[in-house]
Design an enzyme around this catalytic site. Structure first.
Site, PDB file in Angstrom:
ATOM      1  N   SER A 113      34.809  29.319  45.387  1.00 36.48           N
ATOM      2  CA  SER A 113      35.174  30.081  44.199  1.00 36.48           C
ATOM      3  C   SER A 113      35.646  31.486  44.583  1.00 36.48           C
ATOM      4  CB  SER A 113      33.990  30.121  43.230  1.00 36.48           C
ATOM      5  OG  SER A 113      34.356  30.682  41.992  1.00 36.48           O
TER       6      SER A 113
ATOM      7  N   HIS B  96      34.195  22.462  39.416  1.00 39.73           N
ATOM      8  CA  HIS B  96      34.263  23.675  40.220  1.00 39.73           C
ATOM      9  C   HIS B  96      33.215  23.716  41.332  1.00 39.73           C
ATOM     10  CE1 HIS B  96      35.554  27.822  40.852  1.00 39.73           C
ATOM     11  NE2 HIS B  96      34.306  28.202  40.862  1.00 39.73           N
TER      12      HIS B  96
ATOM     13  N   ASP C 244      44.567  52.901  39.498  1.00 35.25           N
ATOM     14  CA  ASP C 244      44.982  53.107  40.897  1.00 35.25           C
ATOM     15  C   ASP C 244      44.192  52.227  41.872  1.00 35.25           C
ATOM     16  OD1 ASP C 244      42.589  54.427  40.473  1.00 35.25           O
ATOM     17  OD2 ASP C 244      43.069  56.111  41.800  1.00 35.25           O
TER      18      ASP C 244
END
Length: 426
Positions: A145, A404, A351
């Site tokens: 993952s 998953h 940023d």
């Protein structure tokens, strides 16, 4: 520092490393990073290749092994010694908790601190550890993952440290924003919930009954938090795992007592599942892991939810939510409340440094084998496939056989196949 001992079928050495909080300022503040080395006790003295396990998350500590008889670890230990890393801020690695968050003077100081817990810093930790354990020799990685996201950052920053990489359910979109991710994942969540109600039709009415009860009066969890409908809906986070539907069904099965009130058992389990006491970074950094370049995340999951009327709290059926985090959670959940203002600042930050180097990844020569789960609720398959086509020496295996958590649910199967694929690529 290190300490060695034995567990059933395992030779174990615990390592603690001192690393800079900011790797660009090695003379500045430092933190501790913990990693557990496990190997076959019959071969503990041999110089075997290293496999670094990169756990999912963000904010997930490494698994605590019970034995070496089953699962991916059994396969890995036949040929490797394994390093289970508590990524910075988790487990025994100078953990970030609600208590530690309260020690900062203000939200700006805490937000600046949390910005050092993303993939770029974790990879820098791994490289420092590799040099101490392996010298100049490369090692292999298994990324589950979010561990796959870390792998792509590793290949971007320090490919010389890697001999081969195995990724399970974790190929990020190299250019994907948080908005792109939630555009893709909300429909997947809807499909998982729809399938859950189709399999357990009685639970559809039961969930609405519980929600109506919560709307009528205040119900509090054992820690004092109020259980609201929107917190109830976060239980859908489990639905992308192989046994997630069954776990949710059995949780709901004991929700209402004979007196018509929510049971103490149910309330305790909901608190445990939705309190994030053990892993607050999972919530705190969830959107920040997608932040690169000049665009703030700006509570992307909440903005996307507002445009999906099928997820309204008065909709029928009532849909659960998934791996999404919202501003209200940092107001209403005790374990997340100390992070409220800092997470707001992180959501406004523009940023952020880039995490992936597309040109370097395109020229990559490190063998990479990646399992992409076709119906993945957390990591959109379409983004994973685009990335698979953009990374050199990568072979992808697309499957709907597993959810998953396939690397754990499949026993040795997923890791064995990926290792064979990487050998072929090499």
């Amino acid at each position: 520092m290190s300490r060695s001992y034995r567990l059933p079928g395992l030779a174990v050495t615990d390592h603690t490393f001192t690393v800079p909080l900011d790797h660009a300022d090695p003379a500045g503040p430092s933190i501790q990073v913990f990693a557990r080395e496990v190997s076959d006790p019959a071969r503990a003295g041999e110089r075997r290749p290293w496999l670094l396990y990169l756990q999912g998350g963000p904010g997930g500590k490494s698994p605590r092994p019970l034995n070496a008889t089953t699962g991916w670890l059994a396969r890995a230990l036949r040929t490797h010694r394994v390093l289970l890393l508590d990524q910075r801020g988790t487990g025994r690695s100078t953990p970030v908790t609600a208590r530690s968050a309260g020690q900062f003077s203000d939200a700006r100081e805490l937000a600046a601190h949390l910005a050092f817990f993303r993939a770029d810093s974790i990879v820098a930790d791994a490289e420092l550890i590799r040099h101490q354990l392996c010298g100049d020799g490369p090692w292999e990685t298994l990324g589950q993952s979010y561990g796959g996201f870390l792998t792509l950052t590793y290949l971007s920053q320090a490919p010389e440290g890697l001999r081969a990489c195995y990724i399970t359910g974790g190929l990020p979109g190299l250019y994907a924003t948080a908005d792109d991710v939630y555009t893709a994942t909300y429909p997947q969540v809807r499909e998982k919930v729809t399938a859950f109600y189709a399999h357990y039709p009685g639970d559809r009415e039961l969930v609405r009954r519980i929600a109506d009860l919560l709307d009528r009066r205040s119900v509090h969890l054992p820690d004092g938090d109020r259980l609201t409908v929107r917190r109830l809906r976060t239980l859908g986070l489990v639905l992308g795992m192989g046994d997630g539907a069954e776990r949710l069904h059995w949780l709901l099965d004991e929700a209402v007592g004979t007196d018509g009130d929510l049971s103490a058992t149910f309330l305790q389990q909901v608190m445990n599942l939705t309190g994030f006491v053990d892993n607050p970074l999972f919530a705190v950094l969830q959107e920040s892991i997608f932040a690169q370049g000049g665009k703030p995340t700006d509570w992307a999951a909440a903005r996307a939810l507002a445009n999906r009327p099928e997820f309204c709290e008065d909709a029928d059926p009532l849909l659960f939510t998934g791996e999404m985090f919202y501003p209200w959670m940092f107001e209403e959940i005790a374990g997340l409340r100390p992070f409220h203002d800092a997470v707001r600042l992180l959501s406004e930050r523009a940023d952020w440094p880039t995490l992936y180097a597309p040109s370097r990844l395109a020229a990559n020569q490190v063998p990479v084998a990646a399992a992409i789960y076709h119906d993945d609720m957390y990591v959109p398959a379409e983004l994973s496939l685009a990335t698979a086509c953009s990374v050199g020496a990568l072979r992808a295996w697309v499957t709907n056989e597993w959810e998953h958590d396939g690397v754990n649910a499949s026993g040795e199967g997923v890791l064995s196949r990926l290792m064979d694929m990487a050998v072929d690529r090499a």
